[in-house]
Motif scaffolding. Structure first.
Motif, PDB file in Angstrom:
ATOM      1  N   LEU A  29      83.523  -6.352  17.145  1.00 54.34           N
ATOM      2  CA  LEU A  29      83.651  -5.796  15.797  1.00 54.34           C
ATOM      3  C   LEU A  29      82.681  -6.470  14.834  1.00 54.34           C
ATOM      4  CD1 LEU A  29      87.548  -5.511  15.597  1.00 54.34           C
ATOM      5  CD2 LEU A  29      85.913  -3.623  15.744  1.00 54.34           C
ATOM      6  N   PHE A  30      82.453  -7.772  15.031  1.00 53.82           N
ATOM      7  CA  PHE A  30      81.489  -8.500  14.211  1.00 53.82           C
ATOM      8  C   PHE A  30      80.073  -7.964  14.424  1.00 53.82           C
ATOM      9  CE2 PHE A  30      78.698 -12.330  13.753  1.00 53.82           C
ATOM     10  CZ  PHE A  30      78.801 -12.448  12.370  1.00 53.82           C
ATOM     11  N   ILE A  31      79.737  -7.635  15.682  1.00 55.83           N
ATOM     12  CA  ILE A  31      78.424  -7.061  15.982  1.00 55.83           C
ATOM     13  C   ILE A  31      78.247  -5.726  15.259  1.00 55.83           C
ATOM     14  CG2 ILE A  31      77.096  -5.949  17.831  1.00 55.83           C
ATOM     15  CD1 ILE A  31      78.017  -8.171  19.696  1.00 55.83           C
ATOM     16  N   VAL A  32      79.288  -4.881  15.290  1.00 55.40           N
ATOM     17  CA  VAL A  32      79.222  -3.591  14.596  1.00 55.40           C
ATOM     18  C   VAL A  32      79.091  -3.807  13.088  1.00 55.40           C
ATOM     19  CG1 VAL A  32      80.450  -1.451  14.107  1.00 55.40           C
ATOM     20  CG2 VAL A  32      80.501  -2.408  16.416  1.00 55.40           C
ATOM     21  N   PHE A  33      79.838  -4.757  12.548  1.00 56.58           N
ATOM     22  CA  PHE A  33      79.760  -5.069  11.115  1.00 56.58           C
ATOM     23  C   PHE A  33      78.336  -5.467  10.725  1.00 56.58           C
ATOM     24  CE2 PHE A  33      79.748  -8.316   7.804  1.00 56.58           C
ATOM     25  CZ  PHE A  33      80.403  -7.673   6.769  1.00 56.58           C
ATOM     26  N   LEU A  34      77.720  -6.345  11.518  1.00 56.36           N
ATOM     27  CA  LEU A  34      76.353  -6.782  11.222  1.00 56.36           C
ATOM     28  C   LEU A  34      75.382  -5.614  11.254  1.00 56.36           C
ATOM     29  CD1 LEU A  34      76.089 -10.114  13.274  1.00 56.36           C
ATOM     30  CD2 LEU A  34      76.335  -9.870  10.792  1.00 56.36           C
ATOM     31  N   ASP A  35      75.550  -4.723  12.235  1.00 57.33           N
ATOM     32  CA  ASP A  35      74.642  -3.586  12.341  1.00 57.33           C
ATOM     33  C   ASP A  35      74.794  -2.650  11.150  1.00 57.33           C
ATOM     34  OD1 ASP A  35      72.912  -1.555  13.821  1.00 57.33           O
ATOM     35  OD2 ASP A  35      74.793  -0.443  13.576  1.00 57.33           O
ATOM     36  N   VAL A  36      76.034  -2.328  10.807  1.00 60.92           N
ATOM     37  CA  VAL A  36      76.274  -1.345   9.753  1.00 60.92           C
ATOM     38  C   VAL A  36      75.823  -1.866   8.395  1.00 60.92           C
ATOM     39  CG1 VAL A  36      78.049  -0.070   8.492  1.00 60.92           C
ATOM     40  CG2 VAL A  36      78.128  -0.190  10.994  1.00 60.92           C
ATOM     41  N   PHE A  37      76.214  -3.090   8.073  1.00 63.34           N
ATOM     42  CA  PHE A  37      75.967  -3.577   6.709  1.00 63.34           C
ATOM     43  C   PHE A  37      74.668  -4.370   6.577  1.00 63.34           C
ATOM     44  CE2 PHE A  37      80.548  -2.830   6.859  1.00 63.34           C
ATOM     45  CZ  PHE A  37      80.704  -2.053   5.713  1.00 63.34           C
ATOM     46  N   VAL A  38      74.424  -5.329   7.461  1.00 61.20           N
ATOM     47  CA  VAL A  38      73.205  -6.132   7.352  1.00 61.20           C
ATOM     48  C   VAL A  38      71.978  -5.297   7.684  1.00 61.20           C
ATOM     49  CG1 VAL A  38      71.975  -8.155   8.234  1.00 61.20           C
ATOM     50  CG2 VAL A  38      74.444  -8.264   7.861  1.00 61.20           C
ATOM     51  N   ASN A  39      72.090  -4.443   8.714  1.00 61.03           N
ATOM     52  CA  ASN A  39      70.940  -3.648   9.129  1.00 61.03           C
ATOM     53  C   ASN A  39      70.880  -2.316   8.393  1.00 61.03           C
ATOM     54  OD1 ASN A  39      68.822  -2.437  10.806  1.00 61.03           O
ATOM     55  ND2 ASN A  39      70.486  -1.366  11.831  1.00 61.03           N
ATOM     56  N   HIS A  40      71.872  -1.465   8.606  1.00 65.71           N
ATOM     57  CA  HIS A  40      71.765  -0.087   8.118  1.00 65.71           C
ATOM     58  C   HIS A  40      71.805  -0.006   6.599  1.00 65.71           C
ATOM     59  CE1 HIS A  40      71.807   4.218   8.723  1.00 65.71           C
ATOM     60  NE2 HIS A  40      72.784   4.324   7.847  1.00 65.71           N
ATOM     61  N   TYR A  41      72.685  -0.792   5.961  1.00 69.28           N
ATOM     62  CA  TYR A  41      72.773  -0.762   4.502  1.00 69.28           C
ATOM     63  C   TYR A  41      71.916  -1.838   3.828  1.00 69.28           C
ATOM     64  CZ  TYR A  41      76.449   2.753   4.686  1.00 69.28           C
ATOM     65  OH  TYR A  41      77.147   3.933   4.891  1.00 69.28           O
ATOM     66  N   ASN A  42      71.045  -2.478   4.618  1.00 69.55           N
ATOM     67  CA  ASN A  42      70.021  -3.396   4.091  1.00 69.55           C
ATOM     68  C   ASN A  42      70.592  -4.552   3.281  1.00 69.55           C
ATOM     69  OD1 ASN A  42      67.842  -1.879   5.189  1.00 69.55           O
ATOM     70  ND2 ASN A  42      67.992  -0.444   3.477  1.00 69.55           N
TER      71      ASN A  42
END
Length: 268
Positions: A29-42
């Motif tokens: 879930l932490f990996i998904v969180f990082l992808d969605v917010f840190v990566n996708h939402y910049n």
């Protein structure tokens, strides 16, 4: 030097598997969180950081974790094969040992495949060699199947093989898992894999499928964002499925014997 007192380390298998499951699920879930917010939402302005946590990239944290996890599952299955072989009394146990080793080898292959994207690249190679080359025949069964297949070529090439292996695992584990409950959980894990492949199939369509299905309008967002979130969900389901497999096979191997003993001595 004075001899130290003997050290006894007692570990409860049910406690180990329960805590391991929640730790792995939390990390996924932490990996998904990082992808969605840190990566996708910049959330990060550093491109290297975003690439590292981008769940769609081959060189990302998620790909490393997914590959390593599948290889660990394979190692546990190989250890099960060794344990079954140690209990061998006749050829029946010998063939059971081969079955566990075969499934373990398949999971190790999945880990390596995930790391290097083997099936995707081999699918592309088949497409170039057999279907895109003007010198190849144009009316064979494979060509007609390729023309009719709307998604990624790797699913056409590897799909029948993976389905056959899946059917074998369902049959073999129905007979060999230590409890029926574990087999039902195995069905949950393989169902998560199937849903992930289904999402991958949809991603491989012509590119406007999310608009045609009304998903972009329903969420009032872009096709690109839906595609990325679908990929994130696909990778999460794969990781969760592998976690379930790991817990199942750990529980099974712990039940091979009522007690496991490891003796480490420093006697010369």
């Amino acid at each position: 030097m004075e001899q130290k007192q003997q050290l006894n380390l007692i570990l409860r298998s049910d406690l180990i598997t329960r805590r391991l499951f929640w730790c792995l699920l939390g990390f996924e879930l932490f990996i998904v969180f990082l992808d969605v917010f840190v990566n996708h939402y910049n959330w990060s302005s550093v491109g290297a950081i975003r690439r590292m946590v981008n769940i769609t990239r081959e060189d990302s944290l998620s790909n490393w974790f997914s590959s390593l996890q599948a290889i660990v599952v394979g190692a546990v299955l190989w250890l099960t094969s060794v344990g079954v072989n140690a209990q061998m009394r006749d050829n029946y146990y010998k063939w059971k040992s081969y079955g566990w080793a075969g499934i373990g080898s398949f999971f190790i292959y999945l880990g390596i495949d995930d790391a290097i994207k083997f099936h995707e690249r081999m699918g592309t190679a088949f497409k170039v060699l057999f279907f895109d080359n003007d010198d190849t025949f144009g009316t064979g069964v494979l060509v007609r199947a390729y023309d009719a297949f709307p998604s990624y070529t790797w699913q056409l090439v590897f799909g029948p093989v993976f389905v056959s292996i899946g059917i074998f695992m369902i049959w073999f584990l129905w007979k060999e898992l230590s409890s029926r409950k574990l087999w039902y959980w195995f069905l949950v894990g393989i169902s998560l894999y199937a849903v992930a492949v289904g999402l991958d199939f949809v991603e491989g369509l012509d590119g406007s499928q999310y608009e045609e299905m009304g998903i972009t309008d329903f969420f009032s967002t872009s096709n690109h964002r839906i595609r990325h979130m679908s990929k994130a969900l696909e990778e999460f389901l794969e990781m969760l499925g592998t976690t379930i497999f790991l817990i199942i096979f750990l529980k099974n191997i712990f039940r091979l014997s009522g007690e496991w003993r490891i003796h480490i001595t420093n006697n010369t």
